[in-house]
Design a protein around this motif. Sequence first.
Motif, PDB file in Angstrom:
ATOM      1  N   LEU A   1       0.827  -1.208   0.000  1.00 55.60           N
ATOM      2  CA  LEU A   1       0.000   0.000   0.000  1.00 55.60           C
ATOM      3  C   LEU A   1       0.860   1.257   0.000  1.00 55.60           C
ATOM      4  CD1 LEU A   1      -2.827   1.332   0.295  1.00 55.60           C
ATOM      5  CD2 LEU A   1      -2.469   1.254   2.777  1.00 55.60           C
ATOM      6  N   LEU A   2       1.903   1.261   0.835  1.00 61.74           N
ATOM      7  CA  LEU A   2       2.786   2.425   0.910  1.00 61.74           C
ATOM      8  C   LEU A   2       3.476   2.684  -0.425  1.00 61.74           C
ATOM      9  CD1 LEU A   2       4.458   1.787   4.410  1.00 61.74           C
ATOM     10  CD2 LEU A   2       2.809   3.588   3.849  1.00 61.74           C
ATOM     11  N   VAL A   3       3.985   1.616  -1.039  1.00 63.88           N
ATOM     12  CA  VAL A   3       4.675   1.752  -2.325  1.00 63.88           C
ATOM     13  C   VAL A   3       3.703   2.243  -3.396  1.00 63.88           C
ATOM     14  CG1 VAL A   3       5.861   0.504  -4.170  1.00 63.88           C
ATOM     15  CG2 VAL A   3       6.443   0.040  -1.778  1.00 63.88           C
ATOM     16  N   ASP A   4       2.484   1.684  -3.409  1.00 65.29           N
ATOM     17  CA  ASP A   4       1.466   2.112  -4.387  1.00 65.29           C
ATOM     18  C   ASP A   4       1.082   3.575  -4.208  1.00 65.29           C
ATOM     19  OD1 ASP A   4       1.418  -0.356  -5.564  1.00 65.29           O
ATOM     20  OD2 ASP A   4      -0.410  -1.048  -4.574  1.00 65.29           O
ATOM     21  N   ASP A   5       1.192   4.051  -2.964  1.00 61.86           N
ATOM     22  CA  ASP A   5       0.867   5.454  -2.677  1.00 61.86           C
ATOM     23  C   ASP A   5       2.025   6.396  -3.004  1.00 61.86           C
ATOM     24  OD1 ASP A   5      -1.682   4.925  -1.876  1.00 61.86           O
ATOM     25  OD2 ASP A   5      -1.272   4.953   0.280  1.00 61.86           O
ATOM     26  N   GLY A   6       3.115   5.847  -3.523  1.00 64.27           N
ATOM     27  CA  GLY A   6       4.243   6.671  -3.931  1.00 64.27           C
ATOM     28  C   GLY A   6       5.253   6.971  -2.842  1.00 64.27           C
ATOM     29  N   VAL A   7       5.147   6.263  -1.710  1.00 64.65           N
ATOM     30  CA  VAL A   7       6.117   6.460  -0.627  1.00 64.65           C
ATOM     31  C   VAL A   7       7.452   5.863  -1.062  1.00 64.65           C
ATOM     32  CG1 VAL A   7       6.665   5.949   1.793  1.00 64.65           C
ATOM     33  CG2 VAL A   7       4.290   6.375   1.105  1.00 64.65           C
ATOM     34  N   SER A   8       8.537   6.591  -0.866  1.00 66.46           N
ATOM     35  CA  SER A   8       9.849   6.129  -1.313  1.00 66.46           C
ATOM     36  C   SER A   8      10.301   4.902  -0.535  1.00 66.46           C
ATOM     37  CB  SER A   8      10.891   7.238  -1.139  1.00 66.46           C
ATOM     38  OG  SER A   8      11.181   7.452   0.240  1.00 66.46           O
ATOM     39  N   ASN A   9      11.182   4.126  -1.155  1.00 67.13           N
ATOM     40  CA  ASN A   9      11.710   2.932  -0.495  1.00 67.13           C
ATOM     41  C   ASN A   9      12.449   3.270   0.797  1.00 67.13           C
ATOM     42  OD1 ASN A   9      10.665   1.574  -2.644  1.00 67.13           O
ATOM     43  ND2 ASN A   9      12.571   0.642  -3.315  1.00 67.13           N
ATOM     44  N   VAL A  10      13.121   4.412   0.796  1.00 71.67           N
ATOM     45  CA  VAL A  10      13.844   4.844   1.999  1.00 71.67           C
ATOM     46  C   VAL A  10      12.875   5.048   3.153  1.00 71.67           C
ATOM     47  CG1 VAL A  10      15.201   6.720   3.033  1.00 71.67           C
ATOM     48  CG2 VAL A  10      15.758   5.890   0.742  1.00 71.67           C
ATOM     49  N   THR A  11      11.759   5.729   2.864  1.00 80.54           N
ATOM     50  CA  THR A  11      10.763   5.994   3.903  1.00 80.54           C
ATOM     51  C   THR A  11      10.076   4.716   4.346  1.00 80.54           C
ATOM     52  OG1 THR A  11      10.395   8.214   3.016  1.00 80.54           O
ATOM     53  CG2 THR A  11       8.701   7.338   4.468  1.00 80.54           C
ATOM     54  N   VAL A  12       9.776   3.829   3.390  1.00 79.37           N
ATOM     55  CA  VAL A  12       9.164   2.543   3.739  1.00 79.37           C
ATOM     56  C   VAL A  12      10.083   1.762   4.674  1.00 79.37           C
ATOM     57  CG1 VAL A  12       8.410   0.285   2.863  1.00 79.37           C
ATOM     58  CG2 VAL A  12       7.774   2.381   1.641  1.00 79.37           C
TER      59      VAL A  12
END
Length: 299
Positions: free
Chosen positions: A61-72
Amino acid sequence: MTTNNKDAFRDYLQLEKKYSPHTVNAYLNDLSFFEVFNRECFGQDTIDQVNYNQIRSWIVLLVDDGVSNVTVNRKIASLKAFYKFLLKIKQIQVSPFLKHKALKTEKKLQIPFSEKELVEALSCNSAPEGFQEVRDRLIVELFYTAGIRRAELIQLKLSNVNFAAGTIKVLGKRDKERILPVLGVVMEQLVLYVKERSVLENIEDEDYLFLTKKGLKLNDSFVYRLINSYFSSVSEKVKKSPHILRHTFATHLLNNGADLNSVKELLGHSSLASTQIYTHSSLNELKKVYKEAHPRNRK
């Protein structure tokens, strides 16, 4: 997450791990966001017992929402710490992160200021006058000549300065203290600053070394803006921050012959691995000297 576990986890981060208030809040906020997701998607009121599929669904969900890999990865680190804590207090038997692998990220190269840029920035402000100019110049000098972190500078107290010995006592990560030498020219600026500071009206945060003109302790954004502004006229680098000055401190020492262990101690790193990220610029300097000096490279 039960209230008891949340409170116990906060105490663990603050008292045992000795994390900063900012880090503790970030961890707890990440847990709260995951808790909301878990409740909405899986109908669970607590995250004390979850499986990896639930965690993976949140990552997707986070990745689909455009959250960067660093933040994830940072958010996942918060969760991992929480379940590691639950293991420690025997609330769970197995961590749901056993098979987890961090998302791949590109390592961004931190480009330090050049010696020329430092000279130009300090030359532009070579004769500071008044409280604010003297303070700003001193902050830049301490970042560059002592390599301290932004939080360490903000937390410096008047009592941490030993004028007779020419040193400052810094409280680093996890409350680790270290004594740092201060160059004579910077100590002179410290004396001047303290004199200017003494005439401020209505000082509220008396213990702290660096204050605003209203007598209040500095905050993170104030210091960041100060450094960014100080170097905006002499550097075209995208990132101009206190951390870049710390990076510059380490790089310039290494370029001029300092050994890695000494730089490690000055920076307050617990291991050489943390310090080695600063060696790339030093290596570039060595390559330059090597190519210019080696007979086999001469035409």
